[in-house]
Structures are given as structure tokens and as C-alpha cells.
Design an enzyme around this catalytic site. Sequence first.
Site, short mmCIF file in Angstrom:
data_model
loop_
_atom_site.label_atom_id
_atom_site.label_comp_id
_atom_site.label_asym_id
_atom_site.label_seq_id
_atom_site.Cartn_x
_atom_site.Cartn_y
_atom_site.Cartn_z
CG HIS A 62 22.13 31.44 43.23
ND1 HIS A 62 21.82 32.23 42.16
CD2 HIS A 62 21.97 30.16 42.80
CE1 HIS A 62 21.49 31.49 41.12
NE2 HIS A 62 21.58 30.23 41.48
CB ALA A 143 22.86 24.49 33.13
CG ASP A 254 33.70 30.35 39.34
OD1 ASP A 254 33.77 31.45 38.77
OD2 ASP A 254 33.26 29.32 38.81
CG HIS A 257 30.70 30.66 36.26
ND1 HIS A 257 31.27 29.62 36.95
CD2 HIS A 257 29.63 30.16 35.60
CE1 HIS A 257 30.54 28.53 36.73
NE2 HIS A 257 29.55 28.82 35.92
CG ASP A 280 24.69 29.24 40.41
OD1 ASP A 280 23.76 28.52 40.84
OD2 ASP A 280 24.75 29.63 39.22
CB ALA A 319 27.67 22.06 33.07
ZN LIG Z 1 21.68 28.75 40.08
#
Ligand SMILES: [Zn+2]
Length: 404
Positions: A62, A143, A254, A257, A280, A319
Site C-alpha cells: 500500500h 483524505a 510510522d 498514525h 501508505d 494528510a
Molecule cells: Zn492509501
Amino acid sequence: MDQRLKIFNGKLITPSGIVDNGCMLMADGAITAISDRNIDAPDALEIDACGKYVSPGFIDIHVHGGGGHDFMDNTVGAFLAIANTHARYGTTAMLPTTLTSSKEELLETLRIYETADKQNKNGSQFIGMHLEGPYFSVKQCGAQDPRYIRDPDPEEYMEILSNTSVIKRWSAAPELKGAIEFGKYVTSKGVLASIAHTDAIYEEVLIAMENGYSLATHLYSGMSGVTRRNAYRYAGVIESALLLDEMDVEIIADGIHLPPPLLKLVYKIKGADKTALITDAMRAAGMPEGESILGSLKNGLNVIVEDGVAKLPDRSAFAGSVATTNRLVYNMITIAGVPLPEAVKMATATPAKIMKIENKKGTLAAGMDADIVIFDDEINIEMTIVKGRVVYRKTLAYNETAGS
Ligand SMILES: [Zn+2]
């Protein structure tokens, strides 16, 4: 025949444990031998791993962008630059991921993928497209651009799938009208159906699973938790994904998140076999912090990248992630307290199993693709090898005297 490669003096991360001072041989894009002692191969190009870890390459199922580019920029150059950028951080295989957009744009992205895939010689390998949207719950759009969000339309998704064979994964909200038929259909075409940007409750998740959905997209982000309706509590997608053993999950590790206790909780409940680490990442991954754009250059959203994450300009919400795969592994070890081999598994064997490519990728063993990363104790990447080609090296040198 390609040049044979030999790696020696490394800590090999194999399915049966770490092999100290190990040696491995690669030819024609595949691993041909692995040993705990030296393998004699006088014609091979030799790489001294200098006692560092030698791991299967990271598989990111992803990812939207990096190096200043987004896949939705819809240029071959963007695809190649993203692949090159993430290869420097240890990703050897990736699923380019789209954002919610018009059908015409999606079809264009799929065409670009096929051209870029043929030209991709120095980056992470493309292993199929992941369509994120447009069949999402508007309430959980995050988002994703709400203008393009819609219910599954059989005419549309059948047309998209009949146009191409490169789609390997499709994220959708299973509670929408037509989403169960959608899940059944895409699964029958060999596409992984994943639950995403969804407001479903447990009972709906159960039906979704019976009809092909098998993965929760970025667990905790863009999905329902416990809700109350007329005094009664309902489990949401988060609780369902944690509870149902058959459901795989992926997490944006990360460290932002998902804060440390949630990383620990997911690992404790789902374990390394059911949890894949994903970046992501948006275009600012691998770039200096500052202003950037989420989504395509044409239709994207202005964002600011600071403190290791992209935020809306008013800082009211995240975002997008700017993570790289090596940081995900590092975070799981240092923040979530996961042992190194397990953290590596969540970025290698587990995503390979989720994508049903575990017979080719995700572990170090003879016969597997020669997708290799070499890194130090802090998961700083020293070298990346994709199908037997060295696509990135920092300091490790070849033994130039070897070979013919
Ligand atoms: Zn994504």
C-alpha cells in the site's frame, strides 16, 4: 546469463532463524544456495556484508508515492521515480496504489502502470495495482476526495477489470449497496478484496468475509470503532478485524498514525503472521519536510509535511504518511518492542502471503526471487537487490577482483 552474485559475512534472516556469518548465492534473478559456511563460487561477484543483516526485501502492499511523485500524476516518470526512491529504503516489491478518482483517470493510471512496469529496471518491482476506492463510505472518506466516492457499479468495475490483468487488490467499504457482489466478483478474478474507509458493524464484516473480503486496509484509519445505536453497542470494523482470526490487517507503522500502545496492541492480538507493515506513503516520502501535495499534481490537496507526517495546512488532521519501509521495521522493534525477525516478517513473508506470492517472495530460501536488503542494527539500508540486480548500494563494495 546474468552475473552470479555471492553475499558472505552476513547475518542471514531465514525462516528457521538468523544464520550468523552466512553465505548465499544468486543467479538469474533467484536465490540458488544458502549456507552457514562459505560457498565456493569463483565466477561470482562477491559482496562482503560486513557482519550486517541480510534480509528478504521489503514488500509494500500500500503505497501512493515518494521522491516528490504520486502514482496518480499519471506519468511513467513518476512511477519509475517512486520505485527508485523506495528501493533506497529497502522496498523490493510494491503495489502502486490509486486514490479515489474518475473512471477515466483510473484507466489511464492502469495504462501507465503497464508501460512503466516494462521500463522499471532500477527500482522496486511493481507486483500489481491496488485500487483504493472509489467505493467508500463518505462518512469515513478521510483524505479521499468525496466528489468521486460512489457505490459499487457492476458495469464500471467489470469494465475496469476486463481492461487489464494488473489489478491485484481493491479496497472498498463492504456495507455499501452492491459491495457484497463486488467482493464476490473481484475475488473470483483473483483480486484481493480489502475492507477500507468503512462504517460497517461486526455483522456486516462477517458477511463481507464470507464473500471474499480478507484484509483490513490501514487498520484504525478510516474505519468504524464501537458505536451506540439506541442504547445498544455495536462492534465496528476495528474490533472485528482484531477479533476475527481469518482477517489479515495492515498498519501504517510510522509511529504517528498509530501511537505505540496501538502498535503493541495489534501485534499482541494479531501477531506477525496476520499483520503487514505498510507505508501508505504520499509523494513527500524520501523528501525534505515542507509544503507538498496530497494526490495528483492536477487535482491534489496542499499539505504541509512536518514532524515526520503530512498534515492539512491548519494542522487539524493528518494528510498522509511519509514513511519508508525500513522505518516501519525500525519502529516496530524500537517503539512496539517486537523482536527483529518478527518485525522483518511483517514487512516480508506476511505481505507476500497476503498477496499469495509467498512461493516466490518474502523469505530467504533457494528457489525464491533474489530480492534482498542488507541493513545495520538501526535498519539503515546498505544495499538493495531486486531479482538479482543491485539497484542501490551505500557503502558496501563489490570485490572487483572476482568474476571473469
Ligand atoms: Zn492509501
